[in-house]
Design an enzyme around this catalytic site. Sequence first.
Site, PDB file in Angstrom:
ATOM      1  N   GLY A  93       7.177  35.215   5.465  1.00  0.00           N
ATOM      2  CA  GLY A  93       7.120  36.662   5.414  1.00  0.00           C
ATOM      3  C   GLY A  93       8.480  37.265   6.155  1.00  0.00           C
ATOM      4  O   GLY A  93       8.710  38.311   5.982  1.00  0.00           O
TER       5      GLY A  93
ATOM      6  N   PRO B 132      18.538  37.654   4.833  1.00  0.00           N
ATOM      7  CA  PRO B 132      19.487  38.132   3.887  1.00  0.00           C
ATOM      8  C   PRO B 132      20.107  37.148   2.915  1.00  0.00           C
ATOM      9  O   PRO B 132      20.660  36.181   3.285  1.00  0.00           O
ATOM     10  CB  PRO B 132      20.501  38.697   5.049  1.00  0.00           C
ATOM     11  CG  PRO B 132      19.948  38.344   6.228  1.00  0.00           C
ATOM     12  CD  PRO B 132      18.887  37.374   6.240  1.00  0.00           C
TER      13      PRO B 132
ATOM     14  N   GLY C  44      30.365  31.966   4.277  1.00  0.00           N
ATOM     15  CA  GLY C  44      30.518  30.364   4.739  1.00  0.00           C
ATOM     16  C   GLY C  44      31.486  30.144   5.858  1.00  0.00           C
ATOM     17  O   GLY C  44      32.518  31.109   5.754  1.00  0.00           O
TER      18      GLY C  44
ATOM     19  N   ASP D 159      26.839  31.512   7.726  1.00  0.00           N
ATOM     20  CA  ASP D 159      26.435  30.009   7.858  1.00  0.00           C
ATOM     21  C   ASP D 159      27.327  29.041   8.551  1.00  0.00           C
ATOM     22  O   ASP D 159      28.618  29.121   8.258  1.00  0.00           O
ATOM     23  CB  ASP D 159      26.455  29.741   6.150  1.00  0.00           C
ATOM     24  CG  ASP D 159      26.043  28.298   5.953  1.00  0.00           C
ATOM     25  OD1 ASP D 159      24.958  28.290   6.043  1.00  0.00           O
ATOM     26  OD2 ASP D 159      26.921  27.489   5.685  1.00  0.00           O
TER      27      ASP D 159
ATOM     28  N   TYR E 279      31.670  21.707  11.645  1.00  0.00           N
ATOM     29  CA  TYR E 279      32.512  22.455  11.006  1.00  0.00           C
ATOM     30  C   TYR E 279      33.614  22.918  12.374  1.00  0.00           C
ATOM     31  O   TYR E 279      34.931  23.403  12.055  1.00  0.00           O
ATOM     32  CB  TYR E 279      32.467  23.988  10.775  1.00  0.00           C
ATOM     33  CG  TYR E 279      31.337  23.890   9.244  1.00  0.00           C
ATOM     34  CD1 TYR E 279      31.126  22.670   9.019  1.00  0.00           C
ATOM     35  CD2 TYR E 279      30.791  24.923   8.820  1.00  0.00           C
ATOM     36  CE1 TYR E 279      30.350  22.644   7.593  1.00  0.00           C
ATOM     37  CE2 TYR E 279      29.791  24.771   7.874  1.00  0.00           C
ATOM     38  CZ  TYR E 279      29.413  23.780   7.022  1.00  0.00           C
ATOM     39  OH  TYR E 279      28.921  23.420   6.137  1.00  0.00           O
TER      40      TYR E 279
ATOM     41  N   LYS F  22      23.575  23.717  11.593  1.00  0.00           N
ATOM     42  CA  LYS F  22      23.179  22.636  11.010  1.00  0.00           C
ATOM     43  C   LYS F  22      23.096  21.400  11.594  1.00  0.00           C
ATOM     44  O   LYS F  22      24.382  21.286  12.779  1.00  0.00           O
ATOM     45  CB  LYS F  22      23.747  22.256   9.684  1.00  0.00           C
ATOM     46  CG  LYS F  22      23.901  23.484   8.691  1.00  0.00           C
ATOM     47  CD  LYS F  22      24.427  23.164   7.594  1.00  0.00           C
ATOM     48  CE  LYS F  22      24.826  24.355   6.530  1.00  0.00           C
ATOM     49  NZ  LYS F  22      26.166  25.020   6.842  1.00  0.00           N
TER      50      LYS F  22
ATOM     51  N   HIS G 227      21.444  18.686   8.025  1.00  0.00           N
ATOM     52  CA  HIS G 227      22.763  19.042   7.173  1.00  0.00           C
ATOM     53  C   HIS G 227      22.735  18.195   5.944  1.00  0.00           C
ATOM     54  O   HIS G 227      23.092  18.373   4.935  1.00  0.00           O
ATOM     55  CB  HIS G 227      24.098  18.881   8.078  1.00  0.00           C
ATOM     56  CG  HIS G 227      25.010  19.563   7.538  1.00  0.00           C
ATOM     57  ND1 HIS G 227      26.124  19.819   8.395  1.00  0.00           N
ATOM     58  CD2 HIS G 227      25.614  19.653   6.538  1.00  0.00           C
ATOM     59  CE1 HIS G 227      27.025  20.622   7.647  1.00  0.00           C
ATOM     60  NE2 HIS G 227      26.743  20.499   6.283  1.00  0.00           N
TER      61      HIS G 227
HETATM   62  P1  NDP Z   1      33.270  28.293  -1.845  1.00  0.00           P
HETATM   63  O1  NDP Z   1      32.884  27.925  -3.162  1.00  0.00           O
HETATM   64  O2  NDP Z   1      32.504  29.294  -1.122  1.00  0.00           O
HETATM   65  O3  NDP Z   1      34.735  28.455  -2.064  1.00  0.00           O
HETATM   66  C1  NDP Z   1      35.771  28.787  -0.855  1.00  0.00           C
HETATM   67  C2  NDP Z   1      36.994  28.767  -1.674  1.00  0.00           C
HETATM   68  O4  NDP Z   1      37.218  30.072  -2.584  1.00  0.00           O
HETATM   69  C3  NDP Z   1      38.067  29.019  -0.411  1.00  0.00           C
HETATM   70  O5  NDP Z   1      39.187  28.350  -0.692  1.00  0.00           O
HETATM   71  C4  NDP Z   1      38.435  30.515  -0.439  1.00  0.00           C
HETATM   72  O6  NDP Z   1      39.772  30.867  -0.065  1.00  0.00           O
HETATM   73  C5  NDP Z   1      38.023  30.983  -1.734  1.00  0.00           C
HETATM   74  N1  NDP Z   1      37.677  32.206  -2.167  1.00  0.00           N
HETATM   75  C6  NDP Z   1      36.781  32.958  -1.535  1.00  0.00           C
HETATM   76  N2  NDP Z   1      36.653  34.054  -1.999  1.00  0.00           N
HETATM   77  C7  NDP Z   1      37.376  34.165  -3.240  1.00  0.00           C
HETATM   78  C8  NDP Z   1      37.613  35.305  -4.112  1.00  0.00           C
HETATM   79  N3  NDP Z   1      37.050  36.206  -3.932  1.00  0.00           N
HETATM   80  N4  NDP Z   1      38.627  34.849  -4.989  1.00  0.00           N
HETATM   81  C9  NDP Z   1      39.337  33.692  -4.982  1.00  0.00           C
HETATM   82  N5  NDP Z   1      39.101  32.804  -4.116  1.00  0.00           N
HETATM   83  C10 NDP Z   1      38.203  33.056  -3.003  1.00  0.00           C
HETATM   84  O7  NDP Z   1      33.244  26.980  -1.193  1.00  0.00           O
HETATM   85  P2  NDP Z   1      32.646  26.330   0.040  1.00  0.00           P
HETATM   86  O8  NDP Z   1      32.722  24.897  -0.257  1.00  0.00           O
HETATM   87  O9  NDP Z   1      33.247  26.700   1.338  1.00  0.00           O
HETATM   88  O10 NDP Z   1      31.143  26.717   0.191  1.00  0.00           O
HETATM   89  C11 NDP Z   1      30.927  27.890   0.929  1.00  0.00           C
HETATM   90  C12 NDP Z   1      30.064  27.787   2.088  1.00  0.00           C
HETATM   91  O11 NDP Z   1      28.844  26.831   1.849  1.00  0.00           O
HETATM   92  C13 NDP Z   1      30.841  26.750   3.146  1.00  0.00           C
HETATM   93  O12 NDP Z   1      31.713  27.403   3.735  1.00  0.00           O
HETATM   94  C14 NDP Z   1      29.555  26.341   4.092  1.00  0.00           C
HETATM   95  O13 NDP Z   1      29.230  27.206   4.928  1.00  0.00           O
HETATM   96  C15 NDP Z   1      28.682  26.168   2.805  1.00  0.00           C
HETATM   97  N6  NDP Z   1      28.662  24.592   2.675  1.00  0.00           N
HETATM   98  C16 NDP Z   1      27.484  23.854   3.083  1.00  0.00           C
HETATM   99  C17 NDP Z   1      27.359  22.539   2.880  1.00  0.00           C
HETATM  100  C18 NDP Z   1      26.394  21.804   2.884  1.00  0.00           C
HETATM  101  O14 NDP Z   1      26.215  20.223   3.056  1.00  0.00           O
HETATM  102  N7  NDP Z   1      25.209  22.201   3.509  1.00  0.00           N
HETATM  103  C19 NDP Z   1      28.405  21.809   1.858  1.00  0.00           C
HETATM  104  C20 NDP Z   1      29.643  22.799   1.502  1.00  0.00           C
HETATM  105  C21 NDP Z   1      29.457  24.171   1.713  1.00  0.00           C
HETATM  106  P3  NDP Z   1      40.192  31.876   1.180  1.00  0.00           P
HETATM  107  O15 NDP Z   1      39.198  31.460   2.308  1.00  0.00           O
HETATM  108  O16 NDP Z   1      41.550  31.676   1.301  1.00  0.00           O
HETATM  109  O17 NDP Z   1      39.561  33.128   0.635  1.00  0.00           O
HETATM  110  C1  1BO Z   2      30.861  17.033   5.012  1.00  0.00           C
HETATM  111  C2  1BO Z   2      30.673  18.398   4.421  1.00  0.00           C
HETATM  112  C3  1BO Z   2      29.957  19.244   5.156  1.00  0.00           C
HETATM  113  C4  1BO Z   2      30.097  20.567   4.435  1.00  0.00           C
HETATM  114  O1  1BO Z   2      28.925  21.331   4.989  1.00  0.00           O
END
Ligand code: NDP
Ligand code: 1BO
Length: 316
Positions: free
Chosen positions: A12, A16, A21, A46, A51, A80, A113
């Site tokens: 429950g 958000p 990220g 997140d 990180y 994570k 993770h």
């Molecule tokens: P995203 O798909 O969120 O892409 C991030 C990229 O997009 C950055 O280069 C960012 O650049 C750019 N970007 C952001 N907003 C815009 C926009 N409006 N227009 C154009 N470009 C944009 O990639 P991530 O792989 O970072 O995934 C998001 C989050 O998910 C991660 O940061 C992390 O917290 C989580 N994650 C978790 C994983 C797991 O194993 N559990 C693995 C991978 C990710 P800039 O910063 O310059 O805007």
């Molecule tokens: C090793 C990749 C981790 C991103 O969440």
Amino acid sequence: MTYQKYLTLRDGTEFPAFGLGTWKSAPDEVYEAVRAALEIGYRHIDCAAIYGNEAEVGQAIADGIAAGDVTRQELWVTSKLWNDSHRRQHVRPALEKTLTDLGLDYVDLYLIHWPIAFRHGVEFPESGDQFLTLDEVPIEETWEAMLGARDAELARQVGVSNMGPERIEALSSVGELPAVDQVECHPHLQQRKLLTYCTANDIVLTAYSPLGSKDRAHRKDDEPPLLDHPLIADIADELDATPAQVLIAWALERDTSVIPKSVNRGRIAENFEAQDLEFSDLQMEAIASLDKGYRYLDGEFFARGESPYEADQIWI
Ligand code: NDP
Ligand code: 1BO
């Protein structure tokens, strides 16, 4: 005022759906990014120990709360457990380190993770003997310790990441399924089978890399850039939106949580406003046609050399 969507977890709790990220957000950039996000209205951040920026994220959260941008109760913080702390005795100390770095008494959600284990103290293995197999450290052992950390009130919810139905189902032998599964998900990897499984089992799916994770260090030559896809661009034009907003809104429309990363204040605001977009059925059908099972994060970095893991076996 931007609409903010909440998803309801099994017990429950209101989660958000949209968050920020922080992977690859450099420590000297992430403070400003999180401060900007909280000012703009983000209520979900997140994070992860690996990180390397949780102290800066925590400082930004503390300063955002002090400035009156948000209260701790309104905010959702996910972190994570890294792969080197899967053994029972390492789970709680790893979470306590994260809490110290973030300056928090509890996280709202703590995730395993990856379904991959390393020897304690190894960040990224350089040889085969630095890995542990899941026979040596069963994921059920790690999950039991995660539930223990939740019962000790260090995490309000616990979940997993990078796991498919088979692995999640095995956790039920410990007594409880995860609240959340965080996986790569976007129009080129729509995760339909997993989403159906999660929905049937009251597990919320969080979509990572929703924009195609475009700053990956080792890009493949054939990588299809999601943000430049002509169909996404056409829908963006129809909605007077940007391609990034279309990708984020698509994830929300499917009742998944979504956590785009940005360290740019303008893009942080742009991404937040995606929550107001609405699609027609025709637009959703068009995006559905883009599924090609393509992973930007293909797991090869865990399968190189003498690793006992195979990339295509990670997500079962
Ligand atoms: P995203 O798909 O969120 O892409 C991030 C990229 O997009 C950055 O280069 C960012 O650049 C750019 N970007 C952001 N907003 C815009 C926009 N409006 N227009 C154009 N470009 C944009 O990639 P991530 O792989 O970072 O995934 C998001 C989050 O998910 C991660 O940061 C992390 O917290 C989580 N994650 C978790 C994983 C797991 O194993 N559990 C693995 C991978 C990710 P800039 O910063 O310059 O805007
Ligand atoms: C090793 C990749 C981790 C991103 O969440």
